[in-house]
Motif scaffolding. Structure first.
Motif, PDB file in Angstrom:
ATOM      1  N   ASP A 164       0.821  -1.215   0.000  1.00  0.00           N
ATOM      2  CA  ASP A 164       0.000   0.000   0.000  1.00  0.00           C
ATOM      3  C   ASP A 164       0.852   1.262   0.000  1.00  0.00           C
ATOM      4  O   ASP A 164       0.455   2.294  -0.562  1.00  0.00           O
ATOM      5  N   LEU A 165       2.035   1.204   0.627  1.00  0.00           N
ATOM      6  CA  LEU A 165       2.959   2.354   0.587  1.00  0.00           C
ATOM      7  C   LEU A 165       3.412   2.620  -0.844  1.00  0.00           C
ATOM      8  O   LEU A 165       3.475   3.779  -1.286  1.00  0.00           O
ATOM      9  N   TRP A 166       3.747   1.554  -1.567  1.00  0.00           N
ATOM     10  CA  TRP A 166       4.177   1.715  -2.954  1.00  0.00           C
ATOM     11  C   TRP A 166       3.024   2.199  -3.828  1.00  0.00           C
ATOM     12  O   TRP A 166       3.202   3.065  -4.688  1.00  0.00           O
ATOM     13  N   LYS A 167       1.833   1.655  -3.588  1.00  0.00           N
ATOM     14  CA  LYS A 167       0.661   2.077  -4.354  1.00  0.00           C
ATOM     15  C   LYS A 167       0.320   3.538  -4.049  1.00  0.00           C
ATOM     16  O   LYS A 167      -0.041   4.304  -4.953  1.00  0.00           O
ATOM     17  N   ARG A 168       0.432   3.935  -2.775  1.00  0.00           N
ATOM     18  CA  ARG A 168       0.154   5.321  -2.408  1.00  0.00           C
ATOM     19  C   ARG A 168       1.129   6.265  -3.098  1.00  0.00           C
ATOM     20  O   ARG A 168       0.746   7.344  -3.569  1.00  0.00           O
ATOM     21  N   ARG A 169       2.373   5.851  -3.154  1.00  0.00           N
ATOM     22  CA  ARG A 169       3.391   6.660  -3.843  1.00  0.00           C
ATOM     23  C   ARG A 169       3.004   6.867  -5.307  1.00  0.00           C
ATOM     24  O   ARG A 169       3.065   7.979  -5.838  1.00  0.00           O
ATOM     25  N   ASN A 170       2.583   5.798  -5.979  1.00  0.00           N
ATOM     26  CA  ASN A 170       2.196   5.896  -7.384  1.00  0.00           C
ATOM     27  C   ASN A 170       0.926   6.723  -7.566  1.00  0.00           C
ATOM     28  O   ASN A 170       0.804   7.491  -8.532  1.00  0.00           O
ATOM     29  N   ASP A 171      -0.019   6.570  -6.645  1.00  0.00           N
ATOM     30  CA  ASP A 171      -1.245   7.376  -6.719  1.00  0.00           C
ATOM     31  C   ASP A 171      -0.930   8.867  -6.602  1.00  0.00           C
ATOM     32  O   ASP A 171      -1.560   9.695  -7.264  1.00  0.00           O
ATOM     33  N   MET A 172       0.049   9.196  -5.758  1.00  0.00           N
ATOM     34  CA  MET A 172       0.415  10.596  -5.586  1.00  0.00           C
ATOM     35  C   MET A 172       1.110  11.150  -6.833  1.00  0.00           C
ATOM     36  O   MET A 172       0.824  12.253  -7.294  1.00  0.00           O
ATOM     37  N   VAL A 173       2.027  10.344  -7.390  1.00  0.00           N
ATOM     38  CA  VAL A 173       2.800  10.788  -8.557  1.00  0.00           C
ATOM     39  C   VAL A 173       1.911  10.944  -9.788  1.00  0.00           C
ATOM     40  O   VAL A 173       2.013  11.933 -10.519  1.00  0.00           O
ATOM     41  N   PHE A 174       1.026   9.985 -10.016  1.00  0.00           N
ATOM     42  CA  PHE A 174       0.277   9.960 -11.267  1.00  0.00           C
ATOM     43  C   PHE A 174      -1.148  10.515 -11.173  1.00  0.00           C
ATOM     44  O   PHE A 174      -1.732  10.895 -12.187  1.00  0.00           O
ATOM     45  N   GLU A 175      -1.713  10.552  -9.946  1.00  0.00           N
ATOM     46  CA  GLU A 175      -3.090  11.022  -9.811  1.00  0.00           C
ATOM     47  C   GLU A 175      -3.251  12.140  -8.789  1.00  0.00           C
ATOM     48  O   GLU A 175      -4.349  12.688  -8.642  1.00  0.00           O
ATOM     49  N   GLY A 176      -2.181  12.484  -8.100  1.00  0.00           N
ATOM     50  CA  GLY A 176      -2.256  13.556  -7.111  1.00  0.00           C
ATOM     51  C   GLY A 176      -3.032  13.195  -5.867  1.00  0.00           C
ATOM     52  O   GLY A 176      -3.477  14.079  -5.121  1.00  0.00           O
ATOM     53  N   LYS A 177      -3.202  11.885  -5.595  1.00  0.00           N
ATOM     54  CA  LYS A 177      -3.936  11.424  -4.406  1.00  0.00           C
ATOM     55  C   LYS A 177      -2.947  10.944  -3.351  1.00  0.00           C
ATOM     56  O   LYS A 177      -1.898  10.391  -3.687  1.00  0.00           O
ATOM     57  N   PHE A 178      -3.326  11.134  -2.068  1.00  0.00           N
ATOM     58  CA  PHE A 178      -2.417  10.726  -0.997  1.00  0.00           C
ATOM     59  C   PHE A 178      -3.222  10.351   0.250  1.00  0.00           C
ATOM     60  O   PHE A 178      -3.933  11.180   0.809  1.00  0.00           O
ATOM     61  N   LYS A 179      -3.118   9.082   0.684  1.00  0.00           N
ATOM     62  CA  LYS A 179      -3.826   8.607   1.874  1.00  0.00           C
ATOM     63  C   LYS A 179      -2.985   8.854   3.124  1.00  0.00           C
ATOM     64  O   LYS A 179      -1.778   8.647   3.116  1.00  0.00           O
ATOM     65  N   GLY A 180      -3.648   9.273   4.208  1.00  0.00           N
ATOM     66  CA  GLY A 180      -2.972   9.486   5.465  1.00  0.00           C
ATOM     67  C   GLY A 180      -2.548   8.181   6.105  1.00  0.00           C
ATOM     68  O   GLY A 180      -3.027   7.107   5.743  1.00  0.00           O
ATOM     69  N   PRO A 181      -1.643   8.226   7.099  1.00  0.00           N
ATOM     70  CA  PRO A 181      -1.119   7.008   7.729  1.00  0.00           C
ATOM     71  C   PRO A 181      -2.176   6.148   8.403  1.00  0.00           C
ATOM     72  O   PRO A 181      -2.143   4.918   8.301  1.00  0.00           O
ATOM     73  N   CYS A 182      -3.137   6.768   9.068  1.00  0.00           N
ATOM     74  CA  CYS A 182      -4.175   6.010   9.779  1.00  0.00           C
ATOM     75  C   CYS A 182      -5.033   5.215   8.800  1.00  0.00           C
ATOM     76  O   CYS A 182      -5.324   4.031   9.013  1.00  0.00           O
ATOM     77  N   VAL A 183      -5.421   5.847   7.698  1.00  0.00           N
ATOM     78  CA  VAL A 183      -6.251   5.183   6.692  1.00  0.00           C
ATOM     79  C   VAL A 183      -5.506   4.013   6.076  1.00  0.00           C
ATOM     80  O   VAL A 183      -6.048   2.914   5.901  1.00  0.00           O
ATOM     81  N   LEU A 184      -4.229   4.212   5.771  1.00  0.00           N
ATOM     82  CA  LEU A 184      -3.454   3.187   5.086  1.00  0.00           C
ATOM     83  C   LEU A 184      -3.213   1.970   5.972  1.00  0.00           C
ATOM     84  O   LEU A 184      -3.375   0.829   5.531  1.00  0.00           O
ATOM     85  N   ILE A 185      -2.850   2.184   7.237  1.00  0.00           N
ATOM     86  CA  ILE A 185      -2.575   1.050   8.122  1.00  0.00           C
ATOM     87  C   ILE A 185      -3.857   0.287   8.433  1.00  0.00           C
ATOM     88  O   ILE A 185      -3.866  -0.947   8.485  1.00  0.00           O
TER      89      ILE A 185
END
Length: 285
Positions: A152-173
């Motif tokens: 999910d950390l790697w997916k979040r990184r890609n979502d931020m780079v390509f879609e401008g989306k970023f999940k907070g730590p609480c949501v991701l864990i």
């Protein structure tokens, strides 16, 4: 006598695919190191493929452990991009160990209260060293969670780079932790009546009960079919001390004429036994 070209890796000096294969194999073995290191790598991969995570998570781990995740560091070395800085923190070079472990944004996720690696240090040279340590120190359930978090950390990184989306730590864990559920199954037999009952208790990572099933023995074939249809599921033996709830439900099934299912609740007849199992299900962090 004139010079001539010979192949030095065969007795007759002639090239063959077989000799080239063994030469390449020897080179790889030298890079791997001694036999003990080779055995260690084999054990590492065996544990990866035995994980109960989905195929996409295992594929991600395979790429990370082989050093081929398309991080900015890799892309920069291949001259695909001209900047190797982490796009999340904009401080350090984006290597695999950085984006998955050392980046401040990743540290925040792993530091959440329900994270199995909340108190772990950050002094790992590469991802393979980190993963080897995780495998050796974490039980199966917690390793499953960590694998989900890393993916999910790697997916979040890609979502931020390509879609401008970023999940907070609480949501991701929480997203990673909620993937883990435990199913306890037990059977009980009344020899005098020639009747067999089966009990099933489904819990989340906190030990909270989601589903209780009490049914005649015929349902066993249905359970087998479901398990075989889920390649990511595994079946392990659990002693009676940690399986009192399912055993009580199985005994309850002996008094039933048909299958009964309770969603998000526990029948009063088995509640004490289900509660007594709770300590063995709660993951310490």
């Amino acid at each position: 006598m004139g010079d001539k070209v010979i192949w030095g890796l065969s007795e007759k000096g002639k090239f063959s695919v077989k000799s080239a294969y063994y030469a390449d194999l020897e080179t790889k073995n030298q890079k791997t190191g001694e036999t003990s290191n080779g055995d260690q790598n084999e054990r590492l991969w065996r544990k990866v493929w035995r994980l109960t995570n989905s195929g996409k998570v295992k594929q991600f781990l395979w790429e990370a452990l082989n050093g081929i995740l398309p991080t900015r560091s890799i892309l920069f070395k291949r001259r695909i991009i001209d900047n190797s800085t982490c796009p999340v923190c904009n401080r350090e070079e984006e290597t695999d160990i950085h984006v998955l472990w050392d980046c401040p944004a990743s540290v925040d996720v792993c530091g959440e209260d329900c994270s199995p690696v909340r108190k772990w240090g950050r002094n790992y040279a590469d991802f393979t060293t980190l993963w080897s340590n995780l495998q050796s120190k974490l039980e199966e359930g917690k390793l499953h969670i960590v694998a989900e978090v890393l993916y999910d950390l790697w997916k979040r990184r890609n979502d931020m780079v390509f879609e401008g989306k970023f999940k907070g730590p609480c949501v991701l864990i929480q997203q990673a932790v909620q993937e883990v559920e435990t199913v306890n199954v037990d059977a009980s037999m009344d020899s005098k009546r020639g009747k067999v009952g089966i009990g099933v208790v489904v819990r989340d990572f906190r030990g909270e009960v989601h589903v209780v099933v009490a049914a005649p023995i015929q349902v066993i074939e249905d359970i087998k079919a479901v398990v075989h249809a889920q390649p990511g599921w595994s079946v392990t033996f659990k002693g009676r001390d940690g399986n009192r709830g399912a055993h009580a439900v199985a005994k309850l099934a002996l008094s039933l004429s048909t299958e009964c299912v309770w969603m998000e609740e526990v029948p009063t007849e088995v509640l004490p036994a289900v509660v007594s199992d709770l300590p063995s299900f709660v993951m310490s962090v």
